[in-house]
Design an enzyme around this catalytic site. Structure first.
Site: not given
Length: 334
Positions: A101, A127, A191, A240, A299
Site C-alpha cells: 500500500r 503487483r 497507481h 474515485d 494515476e
C-alpha cells in the site's frame, strides 16, 4: 481501492496464468534482494537493502534517492535532493505476498477488474509477484536508469517491462508487448500515491472541463468544473474518478508542503484521481486511522474507455514523468 466495472465487451478477458499461484507463493518466500545480482551491473550508487521493511534496490544519485521493491516491481520512494519524499507509504502493511500500500503499484494487464470475470485478482498479475532487475545504467550526470520485469507467463499473451529513470525528474514507463498470435485489448495504470500535507487542502490543476466517470456514482458521467478538490459540493470527502480524453499534464498544488508536483503522462488518454475518504479508509486493513489525509493518488492510466489494443508483435508504452516545483512555478529549492 477502486474496481472498474466488469461489463465491458471490448477488453480481452484474461484467465489466471497457470503458474501465477506458484509465482505468488515464491514472492511470499522471497528474502533480501540478491546483492551479487546487482553487483553484476557494477553501477555506483545502486545497492541492495531495506526500505520500509521491504527488500529493495536502493538508488542514490546527485539528483535524488529512490527505492524499488522487487515485490511487485514497486517504486517505494523518490526523494529529490534536499526535499521530502514525493511518494506516500502506509505505515501499516499487509504481510507478503499481499500488494504493497503506497508508492507506485503496477496495475496490469487490467485496471480493477475492468472487462474481467470475477475470479481474477483485482488490478492484475504484476503487483504480487517477484520481479527481477535486467539492466542498470548510470549516465555521466549521475542519473540512473533501471529496467525490471515480472515473471513472463507463456499463456498470458503479453510481456511486460518497466523502465525507471532516477534523476532531477522521475520517469517511469510500462512497456507491454503482444507475444501471442491474436490481438489483445488491455488496461493498466501507474497507481501513484503522492504525499500531501492534507488531502483536503490541495488541488489538482489540468482537469477543468473534462468529463469523468465516478465509481461512487455507478460510473455516471460528470464534468469537472475548475480544479479538482476533495470537498466537491456534489460528493465531498472522497474521489474515485476516471477522467477521459485528459490532456496528459497535471499539477498537484500543496500549500502545506510549499510545492507543486507536476505529472506529465504519455501513451495515455485517461487519468484517475483517487482518495477513499474517511469512511472507506477506516475499513481498510492497511491504513492507520487518519492516514487517508496524507496522500492523493493521481494515476497515469489506460482505463475506462481508454483501452489499448495490440496486434501480435506490437508494443505500447505508458509513461509518467514527475517533477517537484516551487509554488511559484520554478524548480523547488534544494
Amino acid at each position: 481501492m477502486h474496481v472498474a466495472p466488469a461489463t465491458s465487451s471490448v477488453e480481452t478477458r484474461f484467465a489466471v496464468p497457470r503458474d501465477f499461484a506458484a509465482q505468488v507463493a515464491n514472492a511470499a518466500q522471497a528474502g533480501a534482494v540478491d546483492a551479487d545480482e546487482l553487483s553484476d551491473f557494477d553501477v555506483p550508487g545502486v545497492r541492495a537493502g531495506l526500505f520500509a521493511g521491504y527488500p529493495a534496490v536502493l538508488i542514490e544519485t546527485p539528483h535524488a534517492q529512490a527505492a524499488i521493491a522487487l515485490h511487485g516491481g514497486h517504486l517505494l520512494s523518490y526523494v529529490p535532493s534536499g526535499q521530502q519524499d514525493v511518494l506516500w507509504m502506509s505505515p501499516r502493511q499487509a504481510q507478503l505476498p499481499a500488494a504493497i500500500r503506497g508508492g507506485v503499484p503496477v496495475i496490469w494487464p487490467y485496471f480493477g477488474r475492468q472487462g474481467q470475470a470475477g475470479d481474477v485478482p483485482s488490478h492484475g498479475f504484476a503487483r504480487t509477484v517477484q520481479w527481477r532487475v535486467t539492466s542498470v545504467v548510470r549516465d555521466e550526470d549521475g542519473t540512473v536508469s533501471l529496467t525490471l520485469a515480472p515473471p513472463q507467463h507463456a499463456d498470458l499473451g503479453l510481456a511486460l517491462r518497466m523502465h525507471v529513470r532516477i534523476g532531477p525528474a522521475l520517469e517511469q514507463t510500462l512497456e507491454t508487448t503482444n507475444t501471442g498470435e491474436t490481438a489483445i485489448a488491455f488496461t493498466q495504470a501507474l497507481h501513484s500515491y503522492f504525499r500531501v500535507s492534507d488531502v483536503a487542502a490541495v488541488r489538482v490543476e489540468g482537469l477543468d472541463g473534462l468529463e469523468f466517470l465516478d465509481k461512487n456514482d455507478d460510473y455516471a458521467r460528470h464534468t469537472q468544473t475548475g480544479d479538482w478538490v476533495l470537498d466537491d459540493a456534489r460528493d465531498p470527502g472522497r474521489s474515485d474518478y476516471i477522467y477521459a480524453e485528459a490532456g496528459g499534464r497535471y499539477r498537484l498544488d500543496d500549500p502545506g508542503l510549499g510545492r507543486r508536483i507536476e505529472l506529465t503522462t504519455m501513451g495515455s488518454r485517461s487519468v484517475v484521481v483517487w482518495n477513499p475518504g474517511e469512511a472507506a479508509a477506516e475499513r481498510s486493513q492497511d491504513m492507520d486511522q487518519g492516514a487517508w489525509r496524507g496522500f492523493l493518488c493521481i494515476e497515469a492510466a489506460n482505463a475506462g474507455p481508454d483501452v489499448v489494443r495490440l496486434a501480435p508483435g506490437e508494443s505500447h508504452a505508458l509513461t509518467q514523468r514527475v517533477r517537484v516545483l516551487a509554488r511559484d512555478g520554478g524548480l523547488a529549492a534544494r
